[in-house]
Design an enzyme around this catalytic site. Structure first.
Site, PDB file in Angstrom:
ATOM      1  N   HIS A 224       0.864  -1.181   0.000  1.00 33.23           N
ATOM      2  CA  HIS A 224       0.000   0.000   0.000  1.00 33.23           C
ATOM      3  C   HIS A 224       0.899   1.228   0.000  1.00 33.23           C
ATOM      4  CE1 HIS A 224      -2.580   3.141   1.496  1.00 33.23           C
ATOM      5  NE2 HIS A 224      -2.015   3.140   2.689  1.00 33.23           N
ATOM      6  N   TYR A 255      -6.037   9.173   1.473  1.00 33.48           N
ATOM      7  CA  TYR A 255      -6.139   9.748   2.809  1.00 33.48           C
ATOM      8  C   TYR A 255      -4.912  10.618   3.065  1.00 33.48           C
ATOM      9  CZ  TYR A 255      -3.016   5.939   4.351  1.00 33.48           C
ATOM     10  OH  TYR A 255      -1.972   5.066   4.499  1.00 33.48           O
ATOM     11  N   ASP A 541     -28.520 -20.472  16.785  1.00 32.79           N
ATOM     12  CA  ASP A 541     -29.787 -21.182  16.949  1.00 32.79           C
ATOM     13  C   ASP A 541     -29.826 -22.279  15.898  1.00 32.79           C
ATOM     14  OD1 ASP A 541     -30.120 -19.466  14.755  1.00 32.79           O
ATOM     15  OD2 ASP A 541     -32.256 -19.189  15.137  1.00 32.79           O
TER      16      ASP A 541
END
Length: 813
Positions: A224, A255, A541
Site C-alpha cells: 500500500h 487519505y 440457533d
C-alpha cells in the site's frame, strides 16, 4: 496467578497490546518473541501511517477501534503521547459519496460514537487546505486521530514488563513444537521456549507461522503506497506534528495526515501488489525494514495529480519520499482470531490494523483467560468461520486483492462478490438457470434471489417500489413471489444452509449438554434450540432432528457451529459429528397448497396428524428417498425435504411437475426474507449474536432452565433472566418507499437509542418491517420512533409480533 505458560509470536502493536491485556488479567508467565528489534520490529506497525478512523459497518470493529482510541489516549512514553486526537474528517466530492457519508454517519451513530455531518463550508473551515470548489460535504468524528504505533508498542511493553512479561528481541521463530495435537513450545534460533499456549501475532508473516502447525491462514500481505511531501509553504511554521483532522478522500482512494509542515498521502487506488509471506525479507536482509518495499512512482502518479487538485497548497511542494508498505488483507476484510481447530493451544490474532489493535487484544485476552469474550461479539472475526473452499490459494488471493481494490468503495449490502464464481451450485442449478434466476452468493453457494420466469406474476399486484438504495439488487418479482407463496405453494432452494450429522451411542447426551432445550426426545422429533456460551450469550440457533436412536441431523448456521460441536465432542469417542452439506440438498415446499402437491407423490402419510408440526420422517417422493421435516421459516404449511445430491434434480422435477398445475412457483431468497420477518423469525449473526442472551432476543422459549443434567450457559442465564435491559423489537413503517436495509440508528426524539438488524418490506401485510435493538422501556407496542436512513428520519411504530398468523393456524393446519 501466574497462569499458563504463554508465548506470543510478534511484538508489534497487536502482540504488545495482548501482552499488556493478558498480564493485566493475572497471566504473567508470558514471553513475547520477535525477529526484529524493539519497539520498532520491522513489521507493519513500524511504518503504519497511524490514521484511526472508527467508522465501520461492523459494530464489533467500531467497538474495538473505540477501545483502541481510549487506551492509546492514556499511553505515553516519557511524555510523548501515543495518540493525537485531532479528529477524523471524510469528505465527499460526488453526490454518491455525499449520500454514502450519511449512511456512514448512521453506522457510527448506531454504534454509539459521536459524529456529525458537515456542510462544504464547515469542512473547509476545519481543513483550510481543501479546495472549496471540490468539496460537497463531510463526516466528522471528533475522537478519531493519529496513533503513534511505535510509541504505543513501547508504552505497552513497559506496562507488561512491570508485571513480569518477558520480551525477547531478535529471536527468529523456527518452529512451533507440538505433541499429541497440543502445543508444547516455540523453537527459536536461540533455543526452545516451553509453552502451554502460543499466540501468533506475526502480522504479514502470519501464514508462515501458522503453517508450522498445519494451519491455513487466509491472509495476503499487500503493498500500500504512502508518500510524504517536502515542506508545504502554506504550512511553514507549524510546530505541532498535527493540527488538522486526519482526512479521507475516498472518491479517489486517498487519505492524508499532517507531519509538521509536510503532508502524508496514502493511496489505495493503485493495482493490487500481493506478496507471499514466504518472500518477505528477513530483518537482516532488508535495507530499511522487511515490511517496506520500493516505492513505485508510476503507480502513485494519479494520486499526486488528484492531491494537487483537492489540496491546491500541495502544488508548491514535491514528493520527497515514499514507500510501498505491506499490510495484511483477508477475504472478508475482517481479522483472524481464535484457536486452531486441530492443534490445541495454538491461537492467532492476525490481520489486525493499528486502528483495532488494542480492542482485538482485549477481546483475545478475555477469550483466553475467561474462556469467552465479554466485551465484543467476535463471531465474525473467528478464524474458524471459513468454508473449506474459502481457504484455497486461488480464492484467498482473488478475494484479498478484491478487498484491497474495494477498501474505499461504496458497497451495497447485497452486492455480489466477484471472481471466482460460481464455486458451489446445488443440484437444482440447471433448472434455476432455465427459470432466469438472479443469483447472489452465500458461503460460496449460488442462491437465487428471484426468478425472471415469475415476471408475469407482478401484473395486477400491489408491489410498491422502494427507495433507490433498497431497489438495488431488487425486483418487483420478489414481492410477487412472496405473495404467491401465501396464496398457492412455492419451492425454495435451502441447500446453502449448513447441515451436520451427529452420531454414536453418546450423541444424545452430547447434544443435551450443548443445547438449551431437550433434544433427546422420541425418534422423529425436531427441536428448535440454542447453542450458548458460558456467559449465556447466543452462539447460534439450530434445529435438531432425531432420525434414529443414535442419529441426529442438525440445521446449523455455518462453520462456527461445526467448530463448536467438534471442540466439545466427548473424549471417549461416543459421539461424532460431520458436515453433510456438500453431499445433500434441500427444498422448502411451503404454502397453503403444499399438501396437495406432496401427498399424491408418496404413500407416506403427510396429513396434519400423519406428520405433525416439528416432526420428521423418512419417505419416498416418487422414486426419491427424502427426510421430511415439518417446519417452515416462511410461516406457511409445508416441509423441508432433504435428499442426497445425486437425487436432487429428480426431486426438483418431481415436485415441480406436481406444483405447476396448481399454480405453484419457484421462489428466491428475497421473498424468503420478507416472509420470515412477517413471521418474526430471528436470523443468527444479524438479529442476535454472541453479545445477546435468549431473553433479550425473544427466544427464551427455547431455554429450559430446569433441564436435567444442565447445559453450557445455564448458570449464567439463571442470573441474566431477571435483568433484561434491552430487547429485539419489531417496528413497522407505513410509507412503502421507506424500506431500510439494516444497521441504521433508531431515534427517540433526537436521542439515538438503538439500531436496526434485519429489514424488508412485508408484501403480504403491506408495511415495511425493521427489527431493532432497543432499551426495554421503549419496546412497547404503539410507541412511535424514527429510523435514521441516510439523511432522512423515517417514522416507525413498535409492533406486537408476529405480524403474520399469530395463532400459528397456517403452520399447524
Amino acid at each position: 496467578m501466574a497462569g499458563p505458560r504463554v508465548v506470543i509470536i510478534g511484538a508489534g502493536v497487536v502482540g504488545a497490546a495482548l501482552a499488556d491485556e493478558i498480564s493485566a488479567r493475572g497471566w504473567t508467565d508470558v514471553t513475547v518473541v520477535d525477529q526484529g528489534p524493539l519497539p520498532a520490529t520491522g513489521g507493519s506497525s513500524s511504518h503504519a501511517p497511524g490514521l484511526v478512523f472508527q467508522t465501520n459497518s461492523s459494530k464489533t470493529m467500531t467497538e474495538m477501534a473505540r477501545y483502541t482510541v481510549e487506551k492509546f489516549c492514556s499511553l505515553d512514553v516519557d511524555g510523548q503521547p501515543a495518540f493525537l486526537q485531532v479528529g477524523g474528517l471524510e469528505v465527499a466530492t460526488t453526490d454518491d459519496r455525499l449520500t454514502e457519508l450519511a449512511r456512514r454517519h448512521g453506522w457510527i451513530t448506531s454504534w454509539g460514537v459521536e459524529a456529525s455531518l458537515l456542510s462544504a463550508d464547515e469542512c473547509v473551515e476545519l481543513y483550510p487546505l481543501l479546495d472549496p470548489s471540490r468539496v460537497l460535504g463531510g463526516l466528522l468524528v471528533p475522537t478519531d486521530g493519529l496513533a503513534k504505533a511505535v510509541i504505543a508498542v513501547e508504552a505497552q511493553i513497559r506496562r507488561a514488563t512491570e508485571r513480569g512479561v518477558r520480551f525477547l528481541a531478535r529471536h527468529e521463530v523456527l518452529d512451533v513444537v507440538q505433541e499429541d495435537g497440543k502445543v508444547t513450545g516455540v523453537l527459536t534460533d536461540q533455543g526452545e521456549l516451553p509453552a502451554d499456549i502460543v499466540v501468533c501475532c506475526a502480522g504479514i508473516w502470519g501464514p508462515r507461522i501458522a503453517r508450522m502447525v498445519g494451519m491455513n491462514l487466509p491472509l495476503t500481505p499487500l503493498a500500500h503506497q504512502l508518500a510524504w511531501t517536502g515542506p508545504v509553504p502554506a504550512l511553514e511554521g507549524q510546530t505541532q506534528e498535527a493540527v488538522r483532522p486526519i482526512l479521507r478522500h475516498q472518491d479517489a482512494d486517498l487519505y492524508y495526515r499532517d507531519r509538521y509542515d509536510r503532508i502524508g498521502i496514502g493511496y489505495y487506488g493503485h493495482r493490487p501488489m500481493p506478496v507471499s509471506a514466504d518472500d518477505i525479507l528477513s530483518v537482516e536482509a532488508a535495507q530499511d525494514m522487511p515490511s517496506v518495499m520500493e516505492f513505485t512512482e508510476e503507480d502513485f502518479e494519479p494520486a499526486w495529480t488528484e492531491t494537487r487538485s483537492l489540496l491546491p497548497a500541495a502544488r508548491e511542494a514535491k514528493i520527497e519520499e515514499g514507500i510501498n508498505g505491506l499490510f495484511s488483507f483477508t477475504t472478508d476484510g475482517l481479522p483472524l482470531l481464535g484457536e486452531s481447530p486441530e492443534v490445541k493451544g495454538f491461537w492467532v490474532a492476525e490481520a489486525v490494523w493499528v486502528t483495532h489493535s488494542a480492542g482485538v487484544a482485549r477481546g483475545v485476552a478475555e477469550w483466553l483467560v475467561d474462556g469467552y469474550c465479554s466485551s465484543y461479539d467476535l463471531h465474525e472475526c473467528d478464524v474458524n468461520r471459513f468454508e473449506e473452499h474459502q481457504l484455497s490459494p486461488e480464492y484467498v488471493l482473488a478475494r484479498d486483492c478484491q478487498n484491497f481494490v474495494e477498501v474505499y468503495d461504496i458497497l451495497h449490502p447485497l452486492q455480489p462478490s466477484g471472481a471466482p464464481r460460481p464455486i458451489r451450485t446445488s443440484p437444482f442449478h440447471p433448472r434455476q438457470e432455465e427459470k432466469g434466476a438472479f443469483f447472489l452468493e452465500a458461503t460460496g453457494w449460488e442462491r437465487p434471489q428471484w426468478y425472471e420466469a415469475n415476471a408475469g406474476l407482478v401484473e395486477g399486484r400491489s408491489i410498491p417500489t422502494p427507495n433507490d438504495w433498497a431497489a438495488r439488487y431488487w425486483s418487483p418479482i420478489v414481492g410477487a413471489e412472496a405473495q404467491a407463496t401465501r396464496e398457492t405453494v412455492a419451492m425454495y432452494d435451502m441447500t446453502a444452509l449448513k447441515r451436520l450429522e451427529v452420531t454414536g451411542p453418546g450423541a444424545a447426551a452430547f447434544l443435551e449438554r450443548l443445547t438449551s432445550s431437550k433434544v433427546a426426545k422420541s425418534v422423529g422429533s425436531v427441536t428448535y434450540t440454542l447453542l450458548l456460551d458460558h456467559d449465556g450469550g447466543i452462539r447460534s440457533d439450530v434445529t435438531i432432528a432425531r432420525l434414529a436412536r443414535d442419529l441426529f441431523q442438525v440445521g446449523a448456521n455455518g462453520n462456527l457451529d461445526l467448530d463448536w460441536f467438534t471442540r466439545h465432542l466427548p473424549a471417549d469417542g461416543s459421539a461424532a459429528v460431520r458436515d453433510i452439506t456438500p453431499g445433500t440438498c434441500c427444498i422448502g415446499l411451503w404454502g397453503p397448497l403444499a399438501r396437495q402437491v406432496l401427498q399424491p407423490l408418496t404413500d407416506a402419510d403427510f396429513s396434519a396428524d400423519g406428520l405433525k408440526y416439528f416432526r420428521a420422517k423418512k419417505a419416498y417422493i416418487g422414486s426419491v428417498p427424502v427426510t421430511a421435516m415439518r417446519l417452515s421459516y416462511v410461516g406457511e404449511l409445508g416441509w423441508e425435504l432433504y435428499t442426497t445430491a445425486d437425487h436432487g434434480l429428480k426431486l426438483w422435477d418431481t415436485l415441480w411437475a406436481a406444483a405447476e398445475p396448481l399454480g405453484g412457483i419457484v421462489a428466491g431468497r428475497g421473498a424468503f426474507n420478507s416472509l420470515r420477518l412477517e413471521k418474526g423469525y430471528r436470523s443468527f449473526g444479524t438479529d442476535m449474536t454472541y453479545e445477546h442472551d435468549p431473553y433479550e432476543a425473544g427466544v427464551g422459549f427455547a431455554v429450559k432452565l430446569d433441564k436435567e443434567g444442565g447445559f453450557i450457559g445455564q448458570e449464567a442465564l439463571t442470573r441474566r433472566k431477571e435483568n433484561v435491559s434491552r430487547r429485539l423489537t419489531c417496528l413497522t413503517i407505513d410509507d412503502p418507499q421507506s424500506v431500510v436495509m439494516g444497521k441504521e440508528p433508531i431515534y427517540d426524539g433526537d436521542r439515538p437509542v438503538g439500531y436496526v438488524t434485519s429489514a424488508a418490506y412485508g408484501y403480504t401485510i403491506g408495511k415495511g418491517i425493521a427489527y431493532a435493538w432497543l432499551p426495554a422501556e421503549l419496546a412497547e407496542p404503539g410507541r412511535t420512533l424514527h429510523i435514521g436512513y441516510f439523511d432522512q428520519r423515517i417514522e416507525a411504530q413498535v409492533a406486537a409480533e408476529p405480524l403474520f398468523d399469530p395463532t400459528m393456524s397456517r403452520l399447524r393446519g
